[in-house]
Design a protein around this motif. Structure first.
Motif, PDB file in Angstrom:
ATOM      1  N   ILE A  33      16.839  42.202  85.321  1.00  0.00           N
ATOM      2  CA  ILE A  33      16.291  42.725  86.570  1.00  0.00           C
ATOM      3  C   ILE A  33      16.602  44.221  86.605  1.00  0.00           C
ATOM      4  N   ASP A  34      15.644  45.012  87.045  1.00  0.00           N
ATOM      5  CA  ASP A  34      15.686  46.470  86.933  1.00  0.00           C
ATOM      6  C   ASP A  34      16.625  47.131  87.941  1.00  0.00           C
ATOM      7  N   ILE A  35      17.933  47.001  87.677  1.00  0.00           N
ATOM      8  CA  ILE A  35      18.955  47.740  88.423  1.00  0.00           C
ATOM      9  C   ILE A  35      19.731  48.528  87.380  1.00  0.00           C
ATOM     10  N   GLU A  36      19.842  49.836  87.588  1.00  0.00           N
ATOM     11  CA  GLU A  36      20.438  50.679  86.555  1.00  0.00           C
ATOM     12  C   GLU A  36      21.938  50.452  86.369  1.00  0.00           C
ATOM     13  N   GLY A  37      22.747  50.762  87.363  1.00  0.00           N
ATOM     14  CA  GLY A  37      24.194  50.630  87.210  1.00  0.00           C
ATOM     15  C   GLY A  37      24.754  51.641  86.220  1.00  0.00           C
ATOM     16  N   ALA A  38      24.416  52.915  86.396  1.00  0.00           N
ATOM     17  CA  ALA A  38      24.789  53.972  85.446  1.00  0.00           C
ATOM     18  C   ALA A  38      26.295  54.063  85.208  1.00  0.00           C
ATOM     19  N   CYS A  39      27.104  53.783  86.212  1.00  0.00           N
ATOM     20  CA  CYS A  39      28.564  53.897  86.055  1.00  0.00           C
ATOM     21  C   CYS A  39      29.195  52.582  85.608  1.00  0.00           C
ATOM     22  N   GLU A  40      28.344  51.606  85.299  1.00  0.00           N
ATOM     23  CA  GLU A  40      28.792  50.294  84.820  1.00  0.00           C
ATOM     24  C   GLU A  40      29.717  49.577  85.795  1.00  0.00           C
ATOM     25  N   GLY A  41      29.476  49.793  87.078  1.00  0.00           N
ATOM     26  CA  GLY A  41      30.221  49.066  88.095  1.00  0.00           C
ATOM     27  C   GLY A  41      31.551  49.673  88.471  1.00  0.00           C
ATOM     28  N   SER A  42      31.771  50.951  88.161  1.00  0.00           N
ATOM     29  CA  SER A  42      33.064  51.566  88.462  1.00  0.00           C
ATOM     30  C   SER A  42      33.081  52.305  89.803  1.00  0.00           C
ATOM     31  N   LEU A  43      32.075  52.071  90.629  1.00  0.00           N
ATOM     32  CA  LEU A  43      31.984  52.667  91.969  1.00  0.00           C
ATOM     33  C   LEU A  43      31.977  54.196  91.898  1.00  0.00           C
ATOM     34  N   ALA A  44      31.165  54.711  90.957  1.00  0.00           N
ATOM     35  CA  ALA A  44      31.075  56.155  90.779  1.00  0.00           C
ATOM     36  C   ALA A  44      29.638  56.663  90.889  1.00  0.00           C
ATOM     37  N   CYS A  45      28.710  55.814  91.314  1.00  0.00           N
ATOM     38  CA  CYS A  45      27.317  56.237  91.494  1.00  0.00           C
ATOM     39  C   CYS A  45      26.677  55.303  92.514  1.00  0.00           C
TER      40      CYS A  45
END
Length: 104
Positions: A33-45
């Motif tokens: 599903i098209d969700i980016e999650g650029a910070c890989e879940g580290s609460l930085a974006c």
């Protein structure tokens, strides 16, 4: 196993298995599903921004101050906006519905 529904930007609903202990972001990635999650879940974006169906919003508890700060950076913020990396699936969330916001 609990399930949850993603409402994609075009309105398509996708109901998927949602293993307990995984975040909404991880569940989205598991099911392409098209969700980016650029910070890989580290609460930085804010690239895993989702809009929680109002019927479910109160069941998630209040976002932390750190989550609120990141949400301020999200495009298309709504009253029930949350970060997918901060919503962890439990049996009590079986049936959760989130919508993917429109992109900038």
């Amino acid at each position: 196993m609990p399930q949850m529904t993603f409402v994609e930007q075009d309105g398509t609903e996708r109901t998927v298995d949602a293993p307990v202990g995984l975040s909404v972001l991880e569940i989205a990635h598991k099911h392409d599903i098209d969700i980016e999650g650029a910070c890989e879940g580290s609460l930085a974006c804010a690239t895993c921004h989702v809009v929680v169906d109002p019927a479910w919003a109160d069941r998630l508890g209040t976002p932390t101050d750190d989550e609120e700060d990141m949400l301020d950076l999200a495009f298309g913020l709504e009253k029930t906006s949350r970060l997918g990396c901060q919503i962890v699936m439990t049996d009590a969330l079986d049936g959760l519905v989130v919508r993917l916001p429109r992109k900038a």
